[in-house]
Design an enzyme around this catalytic site. Structure first.
Site, PDB file in Angstrom:
ATOM      1  N   ASN A 119       0.867  -1.172   0.000  1.00 51.63           N
ATOM      2  CA  ASN A 119       0.000   0.000   0.000  1.00 51.63           C
ATOM      3  C   ASN A 119       0.907   1.225   0.000  1.00 51.63           C
ATOM      4  O   ASN A 119       1.526   1.545   1.014  1.00 51.63           O
ATOM      5  CB  ASN A 119      -0.886  -0.024   1.259  1.00 51.63           C
ATOM      6  CG  ASN A 119      -1.691   1.251   1.421  1.00 51.63           C
ATOM      7  OD1 ASN A 119      -1.751   2.081   0.509  1.00 51.63           O
ATOM      8  ND2 ASN A 119      -2.317   1.416   2.578  1.00 51.63           N
TER       9      ASN A 119
ATOM     10  N   LYS B  91       0.114   4.225  -0.206  1.00 53.53           N
ATOM     11  CA  LYS B  91      -0.529   5.389   0.426  1.00 53.53           C
ATOM     12  C   LYS B  91      -0.350   6.628  -0.466  1.00 53.53           C
ATOM     13  O   LYS B  91      -0.324   6.495  -1.686  1.00 53.53           O
ATOM     14  CB  LYS B  91       0.031   5.595   1.835  1.00 53.53           C
ATOM     15  CG  LYS B  91      -0.089   4.309   2.684  1.00 53.53           C
ATOM     16  CD  LYS B  91       0.151   4.510   4.131  1.00 53.53           C
ATOM     17  CE  LYS B  91      -0.027   3.179   4.866  1.00 53.53           C
ATOM     18  NZ  LYS B  91       0.120   3.270   6.304  1.00 53.53           N
TER      19      LYS B  91
ATOM     20  N   HIS C 252      -9.353   1.241   5.176  1.00 41.82           N
ATOM     21  CA  HIS C 252      -8.075   1.421   5.867  1.00 41.82           C
ATOM     22  C   HIS C 252      -8.289   2.386   7.039  1.00 41.82           C
ATOM     23  O   HIS C 252      -9.070   3.325   6.934  1.00 41.82           O
ATOM     24  CB  HIS C 252      -7.032   1.980   4.889  1.00 41.82           C
ATOM     25  CG  HIS C 252      -5.644   1.906   5.444  1.00 41.82           C
ATOM     26  ND1 HIS C 252      -5.176   2.799   6.381  1.00 41.82           N
ATOM     27  CD2 HIS C 252      -4.637   1.027   5.227  1.00 41.82           C
ATOM     28  CE1 HIS C 252      -3.933   2.466   6.716  1.00 41.82           C
ATOM     29  NE2 HIS C 252      -3.584   1.394   6.020  1.00 41.82           N
TER      30      HIS C 252
ATOM     31  N   GLU D 283      -6.635   4.753   8.036  1.00 40.15           N
ATOM     32  CA  GLU D 283      -6.402   6.162   7.691  1.00 40.15           C
ATOM     33  C   GLU D 283      -7.622   6.771   7.021  1.00 40.15           C
ATOM     34  O   GLU D 283      -7.881   7.964   7.143  1.00 40.15           O
ATOM     35  CB  GLU D 283      -5.137   6.261   6.815  1.00 40.15           C
ATOM     36  CG  GLU D 283      -3.886   6.052   7.669  1.00 40.15           C
ATOM     37  CD  GLU D 283      -2.718   5.422   6.957  1.00 40.15           C
ATOM     38  OE1 GLU D 283      -2.671   5.421   5.722  1.00 40.15           O
ATOM     39  OE2 GLU D 283      -1.820   4.910   7.673  1.00 40.15           O
TER      40      GLU D 283
ATOM     41  N   GLU E 186      -4.790  -4.697  10.826  1.00 38.82           N
ATOM     42  CA  GLU E 186      -3.742  -3.704  10.999  1.00 38.82           C
ATOM     43  C   GLU E 186      -3.968  -2.947  12.309  1.00 38.82           C
ATOM     44  O   GLU E 186      -4.783  -2.010  12.347  1.00 38.82           O
ATOM     45  CB  GLU E 186      -3.748  -2.703   9.844  1.00 38.82           C
ATOM     46  CG  GLU E 186      -3.548  -3.325   8.478  1.00 38.82           C
ATOM     47  CD  GLU E 186      -3.013  -2.324   7.467  1.00 38.82           C
ATOM     48  OE1 GLU E 186      -1.932  -2.574   6.926  1.00 38.82           O
ATOM     49  OE2 GLU E 186      -3.655  -1.283   7.230  1.00 38.82           O
TER      50      GLU E 186
ATOM     51  N   GLY F 183       3.278   2.300  10.814  1.00 36.69           N
ATOM     52  CA  GLY F 183       4.293   3.341  10.642  1.00 36.69           C
ATOM     53  C   GLY F 183       5.068   3.683  11.905  1.00 36.69           C
ATOM     54  O   GLY F 183       5.757   4.703  11.961  1.00 36.69           O
TER      55      GLY F 183
ATOM     56  N   SER G 126       4.023  -2.083  10.293  1.00 34.91           N
ATOM     57  CA  SER G 126       5.478  -2.170  10.495  1.00 34.91           C
ATOM     58  C   SER G 126       6.076  -3.516  10.085  1.00 34.91           C
ATOM     59  O   SER G 126       7.007  -4.007  10.733  1.00 34.91           O
ATOM     60  CB  SER G 126       5.842  -1.838  11.948  1.00 34.91           C
ATOM     61  OG  SER G 126       5.477  -0.504  12.245  1.00 34.91           O
TER      62      SER G 126
HETATM   63  P1  13P Z   1       3.466   0.399   7.595  1.00 34.89           P
HETATM   64  O1  13P Z   1       3.938  -0.872   6.957  1.00 34.89           O
HETATM   65  O2  13P Z   1       4.180   1.611   7.096  1.00 34.89           O
HETATM   66  O3  13P Z   1       3.422   0.294   9.092  1.00 34.89           O
HETATM   67  O4  13P Z   1       1.931   0.609   7.117  1.00 34.89           O
HETATM   68  C1  13P Z   1       1.028  -0.407   7.264  1.00 34.89           C
HETATM   69  C2  13P Z   1      -0.206  -0.041   6.544  1.00 34.89           C
HETATM   70  O5  13P Z   1      -0.968   0.814   6.966  1.00 34.89           O
HETATM   71  C3  13P Z   1      -0.497  -0.743   5.267  1.00 34.89           C
HETATM   72  O6  13P Z   1      -1.788  -0.528   4.843  1.00 34.89           O
END
Ligand code: 13P
Length: 252
Positions: free
Chosen positions: A10, A12, A97, A99, A167, A173, A213
């Site tokens: 992803n 983003k 997601h 976010e 997640e 992150g 992560s």
């Molecule tokens: P990270 O791998 O940067 O922690 O992000 C995970 C994520 O939100 C994937 O959708």
């Protein structure tokens, strides 16, 4: 029952035309040059979907979007419909997601509606769930995941058209991850919730990814867990070597 692992990136809101196509080409070259008994998925931002699709030609890497609207077309300024994604060559879309749940106030109900529309258009969905740090500290992880499964996953979900991504929001992150035992416990609980909703046969076949992560150094430990069927990777998917390194370690 063997479930083929899915290694999903992803991106983003990252990458412009030059670095995005270079990244897609680098991933494509490494996938073509290796023998991987797993599925791959890349979810670039909307702006790069058409360009990345071209870079992935001749590989088995699937293309996915990061979100979709539930309507077929019409007066929805700034939104993208399932058919538009199909038109660009997408076979997947992420939905729900954390976010988007936070930044765009997306509810389980809306996410479910999006999933139904995506499936009707022939897209597969990766439906994301996961608890906040506060919920985890309060011992509510499994309850939150059960509620999100019940509310976000549509009744028409099958093991073919739906993938779940667990997640934990506090792990995204941050470099932090739950222990392997915690990840397995939550994934097993998610599968149980799926069995209750969709039947045991579907739940046993449905892939449940872990995200938060994931990097080459922790991929082996996390992805060998019995109920972990792949990874949804953010930061580490922006470097071809790390993304492919995760796949290599996941398949050890
Ligand atoms: P990270 O791998 O940067 O922690 O992000 C995970 C994520 O939100 C994937 O959708």
């Amino acid at each position: 029952m063997a479930r083929k692992k899915l290694i999903a990136g992803n991106w983003k809101m990252n990458c412009l035309l030059e670095d995005g196509t270079a990244l897609a080409k680098a991933v494509a070259t490494q996938v073509k040059g290796g023998k991987f008994d797993c599925d791959f998925l890349i979810c670039p931002p909307f702006t790069l979907l058409g360009f990345v699709k071209k870079c992935l030609r001749g590989t088995k890497i699937a293309l996915g979007a990061q979100d979709v609207h539930f309507a077929e077309k019409g007066a929805h300024t700034g939104d993208i419909s399932p058919l538009m994604l199909k038109d660009l060559g997408c076979s997947y879309t992420l939905i729900g997601h954390s976010e988007r749940r936070v930044d765009h106030f997306e509810t389980n109900e809306l996410i479910c509606k999006k999933a139904v529309a995506a499936h009707a258009a022939g897209l597969n969905t990766v439906i994301c769930i996961g608890e906040t740090g506060e919920e985890r500290d309060a011992g509510k992880t499994i309850k939150v995941c059960q509620e999100e499964i019940n509310g976000s996953v549509p009744d028409d979900a099958t093991a073919k058209n739906t993938v779940i991504a667990y997640e934990p929001i506090w792990a995204i992150g941050t470099g932090k991850t739950p222990t392997a035992a915690d990840v397995q416990e939550v994934h097993a609980a998610i599968r149980k919730a799926l069995a209750k909703k969709l039947g045991k046969a579907t739940a046993n076949k449905m892939r449940i990814l872990y995200g938060g992560s994931v990097k080459p150094s922790n991929a082996e430990e996390l992805l060998k867990l019995p109920d972990v069927d792949g990874a949804l990777i953010g930061g580490a998917s922006l470097k071809a070597d790390d993304f492919i390194g995760i796949a290599k370690n996941a398949l050890k």
